[in-house]
Design a protein around this motif. Structure first.
Motif, PDB file in Angstrom:
ATOM      1  N   SER A  41      -2.198 -19.687   2.540  1.00 17.59           N
ATOM      2  CA  SER A  41      -0.933 -19.480   3.245  1.00 17.59           C
ATOM      3  C   SER A  41      -1.152 -19.327   4.747  1.00 17.59           C
ATOM      4  CB  SER A  41      -0.221 -18.242   2.700  1.00 17.59           C
ATOM      5  OG  SER A  41       0.076 -18.376   1.331  1.00 17.59           O
ATOM      6  N   ALA A  42      -2.159 -18.538   5.121  1.00 18.05           N
ATOM      7  CA  ALA A  42      -2.439 -18.310   6.537  1.00 18.05           C
ATOM      8  C   ALA A  42      -2.864 -19.600   7.232  1.00 18.05           C
ATOM      9  CB  ALA A  42      -3.510 -17.237   6.694  1.00 18.05           C
ATOM     10  N   VAL A  43      -3.711 -20.387   6.564  1.00 11.29           N
ATOM     11  CA  VAL A  43      -4.143 -21.661   7.138  1.00 11.29           C
ATOM     12  C   VAL A  43      -2.949 -22.597   7.286  1.00 11.29           C
ATOM     13  CG1 VAL A  43      -5.513 -23.741   6.730  1.00 11.29           C
ATOM     14  CG2 VAL A  43      -6.521 -21.496   6.316  1.00 11.29           C
ATOM     15  N   GLY A  44      -2.076 -22.623   6.278  1.00  9.37           N
ATOM     16  CA  GLY A  44      -0.879 -23.457   6.351  1.00  9.37           C
ATOM     17  C   GLY A  44       0.013 -23.075   7.513  1.00  9.37           C
ATOM     18  N   LEU A  45       0.169 -21.773   7.736  1.00 14.44           N
ATOM     19  CA  LEU A  45       0.980 -21.300   8.851  1.00 14.44           C
ATOM     20  C   LEU A  45       0.331 -21.633  10.192  1.00 14.44           C
ATOM     21  CD1 LEU A  45       2.208 -17.849   7.496  1.00 14.44           C
ATOM     22  CD2 LEU A  45       3.555 -19.925   7.821  1.00 14.44           C
ATOM     23  N   ASN A  46      -0.997 -21.626  10.225  1.00 15.07           N
ATOM     24  CA  ASN A  46      -1.694 -22.052  11.439  1.00 15.07           C
ATOM     25  C   ASN A  46      -1.396 -23.510  11.749  1.00 15.07           C
ATOM     26  OD1 ASN A  46      -3.870 -20.219  12.859  1.00 15.07           O
ATOM     27  ND2 ASN A  46      -3.883 -19.610  10.708  1.00 15.07           N
ATOM     28  N   VAL A  47      -1.418 -24.352  10.728  1.00 11.68           N
ATOM     29  CA  VAL A  47      -1.115 -25.773  10.907  1.00 11.68           C
ATOM     30  C   VAL A  47       0.312 -25.949  11.421  1.00 11.68           C
ATOM     31  CG1 VAL A  47      -0.819 -27.981   9.719  1.00 11.68           C
ATOM     32  CG2 VAL A  47      -2.775 -26.519   9.160  1.00 11.68           C
ATOM     33  N   LEU A  48       1.236 -25.211  10.814  1.00 12.08           N
ATOM     34  CA  LEU A  48       2.629 -25.263  11.246  1.00 12.08           C
ATOM     35  C   LEU A  48       2.765 -24.806  12.687  1.00 12.08           C
ATOM     36  CD1 LEU A  48       5.682 -25.552  10.700  1.00 12.08           C
ATOM     37  CD2 LEU A  48       5.648 -23.215   9.822  1.00 12.08           C
ATOM     38  N   GLY A  49       2.095 -23.696  13.033  1.00  8.26           N
ATOM     39  CA  GLY A  49       2.166 -23.174  14.387  1.00  8.26           C
ATOM     40  C   GLY A  49       1.629 -24.139  15.414  1.00  8.26           C
ATOM     41  N   VAL A  50       0.502 -24.774  15.104  1.00 10.75           N
ATOM     42  CA  VAL A  50      -0.086 -25.761  16.021  1.00 10.75           C
ATOM     43  C   VAL A  50       0.871 -26.931  16.213  1.00 10.75           C
ATOM     44  CG1 VAL A  50      -1.939 -27.440  16.298  1.00 10.75           C
ATOM     45  CG2 VAL A  50      -2.471 -25.124  15.538  1.00 10.75           C
ATOM     46  N   LYS A  51       1.523 -27.341  15.140  1.00  9.36           N
ATOM     47  CA  LYS A  51       2.491 -28.439  15.218  1.00  9.36           C
ATOM     48  C   LYS A  51       3.650 -28.079  16.156  1.00  9.36           C
ATOM     49  CE  LYS A  51       5.199 -31.581  12.271  1.00  9.36           C
ATOM     50  NZ  LYS A  51       6.481 -31.470  12.947  1.00  9.36           N
ATOM     51  N   ILE A  52       4.139 -26.851  16.032  1.00 10.89           N
ATOM     52  CA  ILE A  52       5.236 -26.409  16.902  1.00 10.89           C
ATOM     53  C   ILE A  52       4.780 -26.370  18.360  1.00 10.89           C
ATOM     54  CG2 ILE A  52       6.829 -24.527  17.424  1.00 10.89           C
ATOM     55  CD1 ILE A  52       6.699 -23.712  14.491  1.00 10.89           C
ATOM     56  N   ILE A  53       3.549 -25.872  18.586  1.00  8.55           N
ATOM     57  CA  ILE A  53       3.007 -25.808  19.947  1.00  8.55           C
ATOM     58  C   ILE A  53       2.890 -27.205  20.551  1.00  8.55           C
ATOM     59  CG2 ILE A  53       0.898 -25.342  21.263  1.00  8.55           C
ATOM     60  CD1 ILE A  53       0.488 -22.854  19.563  1.00  8.55           C
ATOM     61  N   GLN A  54       2.403 -28.152  19.753  1.00  8.69           N
ATOM     62  CA  GLN A  54       2.213 -29.518  20.251  1.00  8.69           C
ATOM     63  C   GLN A  54       3.532 -30.185  20.625  1.00  8.69           C
ATOM     64  OE1 GLN A  54       0.039 -31.275  16.980  1.00  8.69           O
ATOM     65  NE2 GLN A  54      -1.950 -30.776  17.881  1.00  8.69           N
ATOM     66  N   GLU A  55       4.612 -29.723  20.022  1.00  7.75           N
ATOM     67  CA  GLU A  55       5.916 -30.328  20.281  1.00  7.75           C
ATOM     68  C   GLU A  55       6.724 -29.576  21.353  1.00  7.75           C
ATOM     69  OE1 GLU A  55       7.948 -30.736  16.569  1.00  7.75           O
ATOM     70  OE2 GLU A  55       6.513 -32.186  15.762  1.00  7.75           O
ATOM     71  N   LYS A  56       6.114 -28.579  21.951  1.00  6.78           N
ATOM     72  CA  LYS A  56       6.818 -27.855  23.011  1.00  6.78           C
ATOM     73  C   LYS A  56       7.034 -28.771  24.216  1.00  6.78           C
ATOM     74  CE  LYS A  56       6.508 -23.542  23.834  1.00  6.78           C
ATOM     75  NZ  LYS A  56       6.159 -22.143  24.171  1.00  6.78           N
ATOM     76  N   ASP A  57       8.172 -28.601  24.850  1.00  5.27           N
ATOM     77  CA  ASP A  57       8.495 -29.418  26.018  1.00  5.27           C
ATOM     78  C   ASP A  57       7.871 -28.830  27.272  1.00  5.27           C
ATOM     79  OD1 ASP A  57      10.084 -31.155  24.513  1.00  5.27           O
ATOM     80  OD2 ASP A  57      11.855 -29.867  24.749  1.00  5.27           O
ATOM     81  N   ALA A  58       7.598 -29.699  28.224  1.00  4.09           N
ATOM     82  CA  ALA A  58       7.140 -29.241  29.534  1.00  4.09           C
ATOM     83  C   ALA A  58       8.309 -28.580  30.248  1.00  4.09           C
ATOM     84  CB  ALA A  58       6.608 -30.421  30.339  1.00  4.09           C
ATOM     85  N   LEU A  59       8.001 -27.788  31.242  1.00  2.00           N
ATOM     86  CA  LEU A  59       9.041 -27.116  32.021  1.00  2.00           C
ATOM     87  C   LEU A  59       9.718 -28.138  32.932  1.00  2.00           C
ATOM     88  CD1 LEU A  59      10.033 -24.126  32.452  1.00  2.00           C
ATOM     89  CD2 LEU A  59       8.585 -24.106  34.488  1.00  2.00           C
ATOM     90  N   SER A  60      11.026 -28.166  32.946  1.00  2.00           N
ATOM     91  CA  SER A  60      11.734 -29.103  33.817  1.00  2.00           C
ATOM     92  C   SER A  60      11.604 -28.654  35.277  1.00  2.00           C
ATOM     93  CB  SER A  60      13.209 -29.173  33.426  1.00  2.00           C
ATOM     94  OG  SER A  60      13.866 -27.957  33.736  1.00  2.00           O
ATOM     95  N   LEU A  61      11.762 -29.603  36.183  1.00  2.00           N
ATOM     96  CA  LEU A  61      11.672 -29.270  37.602  1.00  2.00           C
ATOM     97  C   LEU A  61      12.774 -28.293  38.008  1.00  2.00           C
ATOM     98  CD1 LEU A  61      10.806 -32.746  39.167  1.00  2.00           C
ATOM     99  CD2 LEU A  61       9.292 -30.782  38.836  1.00  2.00           C
ATOM    100  N   THR A  62      13.929 -28.433  37.370  1.00  2.00           N
ATOM    101  CA  THR A  62      15.028 -27.517  37.664  1.00  2.00           C
ATOM    102  C   THR A  62      14.663 -26.090  37.283  1.00  2.00           C
ATOM    103  OG1 THR A  62      16.690 -29.246  37.327  1.00  2.00           O
ATOM    104  CG2 THR A  62      17.446 -26.957  37.200  1.00  2.00           C
ATOM    105  N   ASP A  63      14.094 -25.938  36.069  1.00  2.00           N
ATOM    106  CA  ASP A  63      13.694 -24.605  35.609  1.00  2.00           C
ATOM    107  C   ASP A  63      12.551 -24.058  36.462  1.00  2.00           C
ATOM    108  OD1 ASP A  63      15.574 -24.536  33.615  1.00  2.00           O
ATOM    109  OD2 ASP A  63      14.233 -25.349  32.087  1.00  2.00           O
ATOM    110  N   LEU A  64      11.656 -24.938  36.891  1.00  2.00           N
ATOM    111  CA  LEU A  64      10.553 -24.502  37.744  1.00  2.00           C
ATOM    112  C   LEU A  64      11.088 -23.966  39.066  1.00  2.00           C
ATOM    113  CD1 LEU A  64       7.491 -24.320  38.302  1.00  2.00           C
ATOM    114  CD2 LEU A  64       7.633 -26.642  39.242  1.00  2.00           C
ATOM    115  N   ASN A  65      12.019 -24.660  39.637  1.00  2.00           N
ATOM    116  CA  ASN A  65      12.593 -24.234  40.919  1.00  2.00           C
ATOM    117  C   ASN A  65      13.413 -22.950  40.797  1.00  2.00           C
ATOM    118  OD1 ASN A  65      11.494 -26.432  42.313  1.00  2.00           O
ATOM    119  ND2 ASN A  65      13.253 -27.744  41.843  1.00  2.00           N
TER     120      ASN A  65
END
Length: 275
Positions: A41-65
């Motif tokens: 279960s823990a390994v499966g959740l690690n895989v899921l977590g890594v997948k979510i991290i990989q799909e995170k969006d970069a910060l937009s220039l508007t949000d950066l400013n």
């Protein structure tokens, strides 16, 4: 470096302290089914977590400013803008060294005879810590301190990897490993005069990692405090849950986990304490 020499001495002390002692029965009890479910279960959740991290969006220039240090909690604000590649590189020294401590225990006579069992508990500890970290880092949007450093290139500041400051994974993993080593040493060698030293080192090593992660601009103070607490709790509680004397605390299988658009179906584990 002095702290690395001290850590090496302590690992040697842990390693050789049990050679003259009579081999003792393990204080822990493991179960093939329950521990197998836990690790899977823990390994499966690690895989899921890594997948979510990989799909995170970069910060937009508007949000950066729109980023402002004034919006950061006062306890963390002082670290906004910190950045040091050297501190980032140095943080990996105690980080990796902490993983040696549990394996050094296996050279003791008491622990060596239970190497398989201790290895299972260590895998559970690190997998549990990793699952908590990856899921949290994937779901929580929080820019690292270095993002507030206007002298850095914009591409680096908006990179998706720099938007997961909460919580500090390196600090959590180091705390989990070092406190696990101290807990196992404590349980196998309850009368050892080295216990205060071992526990002290277990506390200092992840603290040093946390300090360098702040200096590197990777995490704020609160990120490290939460990571430290989660890692230390996992390193202590997972061995404690498996102690034979803990008859009131039980672990049993449960059903599935679902999170928004991410579906992870698996058996899990639940804790039950009888008062």
């Amino acid at each position: 470096m002095l702290k690395n020499k001290i850590l090496l001495v302590v690992i040697c002390l842990i390693t050789f302290s049990g050679f003259s002692q009579e081999k003792k029965e393990s204080p822990y009890k493991t179960d093939f089914v329950k521990d197998g479910i836990w690790i899977t279960s823990a390994v499966g959740l690690n895989v899921l977590g890594v997948k979510i991290i990989q799909e995170k969006d970069a910060l937009s220039l508007t949000d950066l400013n729109n980023l402002s240090k004034d919006d950061i909690w006062g306890v963390d604000r002082w670290a906004a803008g910190y950045y040091s590649e050297q501190a980032n590189s140095d943080s990996y020294i105690p980080f990796y060294a902490s993983f040696v401590m549990p394996f050094a225990l296996l050279l003791n006579e008491n622990e060596r005879g239970n190497a398989g069992q201790i290895s299972v508990l260590f895998v559970e500890t690190m997998a549990t810590t990793g699952a908590l970290f990856t899921i949290t880092a994937g779901l929580v949007e929080k820019s690292r301190p270095l993002v507030y450093n206007e002298s850095l290139e914009t591409e680096k500041r908006i990179d998706s990897d720099e938007q997961r400051s909460f919580f500090a994974g390196h600090t959590a993993a180091t705390a989990a490993a070092s406190f696990f080593a101290a807990k196992v040493f404590n349980d196998f060698n309850p009368d050892s005069p080295l216990k205060p030293l071992v526990w002290g080192i277990a506390a200092v090593v992840p603290a040093s990692v946390g300090y360098m992660r702040v200096k590197a601009g990777k995490h704020f103070l609160t990120d490290n405090l939460i990571g430290y607490g989660i890692g230390a709790a996992a390193g202590i509680l997972i061995p404690e849950l498996h102690k034979k004397t803990n008859k009131n605390l039980q672990i049993y299988p449960t059903t599935a986990f679902n999170q928004g658009e991410y579906n992870f179906s698996s058996q899990g584990l639940a804790l039950n304490y009888k008062f």
